[in-house]
Design a protein around this motif. Structure first.
Motif, PDB file in Angstrom:
ATOM      1  N   ASN A 152      92.531  43.860  -8.293  1.00 26.06           N
ATOM      2  CA  ASN A 152      91.674  43.599  -7.128  1.00 26.06           C
ATOM      3  C   ASN A 152      91.128  42.167  -7.088  1.00 26.06           C
ATOM      4  OD1 ASN A 152      91.949  46.272  -6.149  1.00 26.06           O
ATOM      5  ND2 ASN A 152      90.473  46.926  -7.686  1.00 26.06           N
ATOM      6  N   SER A 153      91.885  41.233  -7.602  1.00 20.89           N
ATOM      7  CA  SER A 153      91.545  39.797  -7.558  1.00 20.89           C
ATOM      8  C   SER A 153      90.173  39.487  -8.157  1.00 20.89           C
ATOM      9  CB  SER A 153      91.622  39.273  -6.116  1.00 20.89           C
ATOM     10  OG  SER A 153      92.913  39.462  -5.597  1.00 20.89           O
ATOM     11  N   GLN A 154      89.774  40.243  -9.182  1.00 19.99           N
ATOM     12  CA  GLN A 154      88.465  40.025  -9.812  1.00 19.99           C
ATOM     13  C   GLN A 154      88.351  38.646 -10.453  1.00 19.99           C
ATOM     14  OE1 GLN A 154      86.799  43.564 -11.967  1.00 19.99           O
ATOM     15  NE2 GLN A 154      88.852  44.353 -11.514  1.00 19.99           N
ATOM     16  N   THR A 155      89.467  38.038 -10.780  1.00 19.23           N
ATOM     17  CA  THR A 155      89.452  36.685 -11.364  1.00 19.23           C
ATOM     18  C   THR A 155      89.521  35.612 -10.283  1.00 19.23           C
ATOM     19  OG1 THR A 155      91.851  36.615 -11.531  1.00 19.23           O
ATOM     20  CG2 THR A 155      90.652  37.475 -13.452  1.00 19.23           C
ATOM     21  N   GLY A 156      89.614  36.031  -9.027  1.00 18.05           N
ATOM     22  CA  GLY A 156      89.810  35.086  -7.935  1.00 18.05           C
ATOM     23  C   GLY A 156      91.281  34.878  -7.630  1.00 18.05           C
ATOM     24  N   HIS A 157      92.163  35.576  -8.365  1.00 16.99           N
ATOM     25  CA  HIS A 157      93.613  35.457  -8.181  1.00 16.99           C
ATOM     26  C   HIS A 157      94.249  36.830  -8.255  1.00 16.99           C
ATOM     27  CE1 HIS A 157      92.401  31.441  -9.438  1.00 16.99           C
ATOM     28  NE2 HIS A 157      93.422  31.031  -8.725  1.00 16.99           N
ATOM     29  N   LYS A 158      95.291  37.010  -7.466  1.00 18.04           N
ATOM     30  CA  LYS A 158      96.019  38.276  -7.464  1.00 18.04           C
ATOM     31  C   LYS A 158      96.965  38.334  -8.662  1.00 18.04           C
ATOM     32  CE  LYS A 158      99.484  40.815  -4.915  1.00 18.04           C
ATOM     33  NZ  LYS A 158      99.049  42.009  -4.253  1.00 18.04           N
ATOM     34  N   PHE A 159      96.966  39.467  -9.342  1.00 14.12           N
ATOM     35  CA  PHE A 159      97.906  39.734 -10.425  1.00 14.12           C
ATOM     36  C   PHE A 159      98.730  40.960 -10.083  1.00 14.12           C
ATOM     37  CE2 PHE A 159      95.231  36.977 -12.900  1.00 14.12           C
ATOM     38  CZ  PHE A 159      96.063  36.465 -13.883  1.00 14.12           C
ATOM     39  N   ARG A 160      99.941  40.958 -10.565  1.00 17.34           N
ATOM     40  CA  ARG A 160     100.811  42.139 -10.509  1.00 17.34           C
ATOM     41  C   ARG A 160     100.992  42.616 -11.936  1.00 17.34           C
ATOM     42  NH1 ARG A 160     105.379  39.234  -6.839  1.00 17.34           N
ATOM     43  NH2 ARG A 160     104.136  39.113  -4.950  1.00 17.34           N
ATOM     44  N   ARG A 161     101.187  43.906 -12.122  1.00 17.48           N
ATOM     45  CA  ARG A 161     101.448  44.384 -13.484  1.00 17.48           C
ATOM     46  C   ARG A 161     102.876  44.895 -13.585  1.00 17.48           C
ATOM     47  NH1 ARG A 161      99.632  50.257 -14.144  1.00 17.48           N
ATOM     48  NH2 ARG A 161      99.457  50.693 -11.960  1.00 17.48           N
ATOM     49  N   GLN A 162     103.427  44.709 -14.779  1.00 12.47           N
ATOM     50  CA  GLN A 162     104.825  45.060 -15.058  1.00 12.47           C
ATOM     51  C   GLN A 162     105.727  44.481 -13.973  1.00 12.47           C
ATOM     52  OE1 GLN A 162     105.221  45.910 -17.963  1.00 12.47           O
ATOM     53  NE2 GLN A 162     103.187  46.668 -18.445  1.00 12.47           N
ATOM     54  N   ALA A 163     105.595  43.190 -13.777  1.00 11.28           N
ATOM     55  CA  ALA A 163     106.359  42.468 -12.747  1.00 11.28           C
ATOM     56  C   ALA A 163     107.729  42.079 -13.295  1.00 11.28           C
ATOM     57  CB  ALA A 163     105.603  41.221 -12.316  1.00 11.28           C
ATOM     58  N   VAL A 164     108.743  42.260 -12.489  1.00 10.38           N
ATOM     59  CA  VAL A 164     110.105  41.889 -12.878  1.00 10.38           C
ATOM     60  C   VAL A 164     110.340  40.417 -12.548  1.00 10.38           C
ATOM     61  CG1 VAL A 164     112.560  42.270 -12.453  1.00 10.38           C
ATOM     62  CG2 VAL A 164     110.982  44.218 -12.546  1.00 10.38           C
ATOM     63  N   ILE A 165     110.657  39.658 -13.568  1.00 13.69           N
ATOM     64  CA  ILE A 165     111.171  38.298 -13.433  1.00 13.69           C
ATOM     65  C   ILE A 165     112.446  38.329 -14.270  1.00 13.69           C
ATOM     66  CG2 ILE A 165     110.805  35.835 -13.788  1.00 13.69           C
ATOM     67  CD1 ILE A 165     107.785  36.370 -13.671  1.00 13.69           C
ATOM     68  N   ALA A 166     113.535  38.683 -13.603  1.00 17.96           N
ATOM     69  CA  ALA A 166     114.789  38.988 -14.285  1.00 17.96           C
ATOM     70  C   ALA A 166     115.174  37.884 -15.269  1.00 17.96           C
ATOM     71  CB  ALA A 166     115.897  39.220 -13.269  1.00 17.96           C
ATOM     72  N   PRO A 167     115.617  38.293 -16.418  1.00 16.75           N
ATOM     73  CA  PRO A 167     115.915  39.638 -16.904  1.00 16.75           C
ATOM     74  C   PRO A 167     114.757  40.282 -17.682  1.00 16.75           C
ATOM     75  CG  PRO A 167     116.783  38.072 -18.464  1.00 16.75           C
ATOM     76  CD  PRO A 167     116.093  37.273 -17.374  1.00 16.75           C
ATOM     77  N   PHE A 168     113.515  39.923 -17.354  1.00 21.15           N
ATOM     78  CA  PHE A 168     112.365  40.402 -18.114  1.00 21.15           C
ATOM     79  C   PHE A 168     111.417  41.216 -17.250  1.00 21.15           C
ATOM     80  CE2 PHE A 168     113.575  36.183 -19.766  1.00 21.15           C
ATOM     81  CZ  PHE A 168     114.026  36.571 -21.012  1.00 21.15           C
TER      82      PHE A 168
END
Length: 157
Positions: A28-44
């Motif tokens: 919920n952007s508590q740090t002032g920035h949006k985060f995604r969790r378990q995000a795919v950045i292939a091949p990781f």
């Protein structure tokens, strides 16, 4: 890629205790920035990812292979991503320090899309809501931290 996305979905449904605890503070952007969790950045698959800053945050358990993680971090750095690593113990024993270190790194990292909000940006206000805590000594990640810092590791980012 489809298998990677399915694995990321499974990991989001079954996070570790320490990932859950950190996600409660990053969501919920508590740090002032949006985060995604378990995000795919292939091949990781990365534990947490801030698209606006190209910043990856990893929570490393006891089974991480530092050499493999260093190779992974280097590969992601070559694509323009920065990686920060914390241990389960860091999150367990000093979550405020972990958050302060992340917030400080976010503030020092240039926007990936200067002058343009990210397409997924929230219309809500911004600004970190993390209480001031003593930052942790930064131990890892390519492109983040002070000279001489070391990276540690995980094939799922």
């Amino acid at each position: 890629m489809h298998d990677l996305r399915n694995r990321a979905r499974e990991m989001r449904l079954n996070p570790t205790e320490w990932e859950k605890r950190l996600w409660r503070r990053l969501s919920n952007s508590q740090t002032g920035h949006k985060f995604r969790r378990q995000a795919v950045i292939a091949p990781f698959i990365c534990d947490f990812f801030c698209p606006a800053k190209a910043l990856i945050v990893e929570i490393d358990g006891d089974t991480h292979d530092p050499a493999a993680d260093a190779r992974r971090d280097q590969m992601l750095a070559g694509q323009g991503y920065r990686t920060m690593r914390f241990t389960n113990a860091d999150v367990r024993d000093n979550i405020e320090g972990v958050l302060q270190t992340i917030v400080t790194t976010l503030a020092r990292t240039p926007d990936r899309w200067p002058g343009h909000p990210h397409p997924d940006s929230s219309p809500e206000g911004e600004g970190p809501t993390v209480p001031q805590a003593k930052p942790l000594p930064f131990r890892g990640g390519v492109g983040v931290g002070e000279p001489g810092d070391r990276a540690s590791g995980n094939p799922s980012c």
